[in-house]
Design an enzyme around this catalytic site. Structure first.
Site, PDB file in Angstrom:
ATOM      1  N   ASP A 130      -6.888  -6.363   2.657  1.00  0.00           N
ATOM      2  CA  ASP A 130      -6.959  -6.776   3.713  1.00  0.00           C
ATOM      3  C   ASP A 130      -8.400  -6.094   4.423  1.00  0.00           C
ATOM      4  OD1 ASP A 130      -6.139  -4.404   4.869  1.00  0.00           O
ATOM      5  OD2 ASP A 130      -4.096  -5.005   5.158  1.00  0.00           O
ATOM      6  N   ASP A 132      -7.572  -1.902  -0.399  1.00  0.00           N
ATOM      7  CA  ASP A 132      -6.352  -2.834   0.140  1.00  0.00           C
ATOM      8  C   ASP A 132      -7.262  -4.091   0.540  1.00  0.00           C
ATOM      9  OD1 ASP A 132      -4.905  -4.510   1.851  1.00  0.00           O
ATOM     10  OD2 ASP A 132      -3.851  -2.515   2.756  1.00  0.00           O
ATOM     11  N   GLU A 135      -2.109  -4.886  -2.245  1.00  0.00           N
ATOM     12  CA  GLU A 135      -1.460  -5.927  -1.041  1.00  0.00           C
ATOM     13  C   GLU A 135      -2.097  -7.429  -1.517  1.00  0.00           C
ATOM     14  OE1 GLU A 135       0.219  -5.506   1.300  1.00  0.00           O
ATOM     15  OE2 GLU A 135       0.402  -3.216   1.854  1.00  0.00           O
ATOM     16  N   ASP A 169      -3.316   3.529   7.829  1.00  0.00           N
ATOM     17  CA  ASP A 169      -2.138   4.041   7.156  1.00  0.00           C
ATOM     18  C   ASP A 169      -1.757   5.354   7.377  1.00  0.00           C
ATOM     19  OD1 ASP A 169      -2.066   1.470   6.216  1.00  0.00           O
ATOM     20  OD2 ASP A 169      -2.941   1.890   4.443  1.00  0.00           O
ATOM     21  N   HIS A 197       4.321   1.032   4.102  1.00  0.00           N
ATOM     22  CA  HIS A 197       3.009   0.779   3.725  1.00  0.00           C
ATOM     23  C   HIS A 197       1.758   1.080   4.554  1.00  0.00           C
ATOM     24  CE1 HIS A 197       2.193  -3.762   5.358  1.00  0.00           C
ATOM     25  NE2 HIS A 197       2.728  -2.635   5.966  1.00  0.00           N
ATOM     26  N   HIS A 215       0.783  -1.117   0.129  1.00  0.00           N
ATOM     27  CA  HIS A 215      -0.095   0.106  -0.050  1.00  0.00           C
ATOM     28  C   HIS A 215       0.747   1.207   0.016  1.00  0.00           C
ATOM     29  CE1 HIS A 215      -4.589   1.241   1.337  1.00  0.00           C
ATOM     30  NE2 HIS A 215      -4.143   1.728   0.042  1.00  0.00           N
ATOM     31  N   ASP A 231     -10.114  -0.402   3.766  1.00  0.00           N
ATOM     32  CA  ASP A 231      -8.745  -0.901   4.473  1.00  0.00           C
ATOM     33  C   ASP A 231      -9.135  -1.226   5.840  1.00  0.00           C
ATOM     34  OD1 ASP A 231      -6.090  -1.586   5.371  1.00  0.00           O
ATOM     35  OD2 ASP A 231      -5.418   0.161   4.125  1.00  0.00           O
ATOM     36  N   HIS A 258      -6.763  -0.963   8.090  1.00  0.00           N
ATOM     37  CA  HIS A 258      -5.952  -0.236   8.786  1.00  0.00           C
ATOM     38  C   HIS A 258      -6.091   1.379   8.158  1.00  0.00           C
ATOM     39  CE1 HIS A 258      -3.915  -3.866   8.150  1.00  0.00           C
ATOM     40  NE2 HIS A 258      -3.676  -4.028   9.375  1.00  0.00           N
TER      41      HIS A 258
END
Length: 301
Positions: free
Chosen positions: A230, A228, A273, A128, A141, A101, A124, A126
């Protein structure tokens, strides 16, 4: 989609984190048939190949910072920013395939050159939003959204020759369920709009996306989707480097993409990712292609 021409840009970047294999993500997504799906939907598709990412010995830490592989990540993102800017100048939709990412730094630098008021949907697990000071790992990332806000190392924030690329009030994070302490603080300080899994469970993906679309439509010119893999639950997208249990379902993600397509809001996108080494028979690569197809208008009937 506002444009009927799409440029696919691969970024085989694995230097923004420590798990090898994510550099093969663009190949996995291509192998799963992304170009064929877009052509079938009526788009003119130009595969621009891959951005050059230097193959080198991985540095544990940059000599003067706590950031891993800073120089190589910055150089790769400069090339990506230039390519994205070029594609938009040709009136093509940039579809960027990752790679980790950290490549969002370059994508946003290229996209924002063409938009004074860019909106961003950050799909996402996360935030980030880390910096060298707040990151537990030094992995870049985990920093691209902060960098794009102009917060972080100058070698990253100044990619493309300007900063910041985006405004905090123009960001919507969807699917968050793993935020570091520094990220939580920054979210509150900047007033960034976040839909955690709690909100998705509580009000449903339909309302989350409706609110997101209405929110960004009021205040932005163009909207970039940074997805992303994830963000999805690991049972549905196992081939990611930082899986977090309790994520967005495959069905909810399709709904989200379909609603974005109906809104005609998205003008650029990246899917990142995908790590084939950690995957199960390219399940995550295939899921990425399915979501891309929904974003570009594929429907059952």
């Amino acid at each position: 989609m506002k444009r009927k021409s799409v440029s696919i840009i691969g970024v085989p970047m694995d230097l923004g984190q420590t798990r090898r294999g994510v550099d093969m993500g663009p190949s996995a997504i291509r192998y799963a048939g992304v170009k064929e799906c877009l052509v079938k939907l009526g788009y003119s598709v130009y595969d621009e190949g891959n951005i050059k990412v230097e193959i080198q010995e991985r540095t544990i830490l940059d000599q003067k910072t706590s950031l891993k592989n800073l120089t190589a990540v910055a150089e790769g993102n400069e090339r990506l920013a230039h390519k994205v800017e070029e594609v938009i100048s040709q009136r093509r939709f940039p579809l960027v395939l990752g790679g980790d990412h950290s490549i969002a730094i370059g994508t946003l630098a290229g996209v924002a050159k063409h938009s004074q008021n860019l909106g961003v949907i950050w799909y996402d697990a996360h935030g980030d939003l880390n910096t060298a000071e707040t990151s537990p790992s030094g992995n870049i990332h985990g920093m691209p959204l902060a960098v794009s806000l102009g917060i972080g190392h100058p070698a990253l924030t100044n990619i493309g020759g300007y900063a910041p690329k985006i405004k905090p009030e123009n960001i919507v994070i969807i699917g968050a369920r793993d935020l570091d302490t520094g990220e939580r603080k920054l979210i509150k300080e900047k007033g960034i709009k976040v839909y955690t899994m709690h909100e998705i469970d509580r009000i449903g993906m339909t309302n989350v996306m409706k609110e997101t679309i209405d929110y960004l439509k009021e205040r932005t010119e163009h909207v970039h989707l940074s997805l992303d893999m994830d963000g999805l639950d690991p049972t549905e997208a196992p081939g990611v480097g930082t899986p977090v249990a309790g994520g967005i379902s495959y069905r909810e993600s399709h709904l989200a993409m379909e609603m974005l397509e109906e809104s005609k809001l998205i003008t650029s996108a990246e899917f990142v990712e995908v790590n084939p080494i950690l995957d199960e028979k390219n399940k995550t690569g295939a899921a990425a292609v399915a979501l891309i197809s929904s974003l570009f208008g594929e429907k059952l009937l």
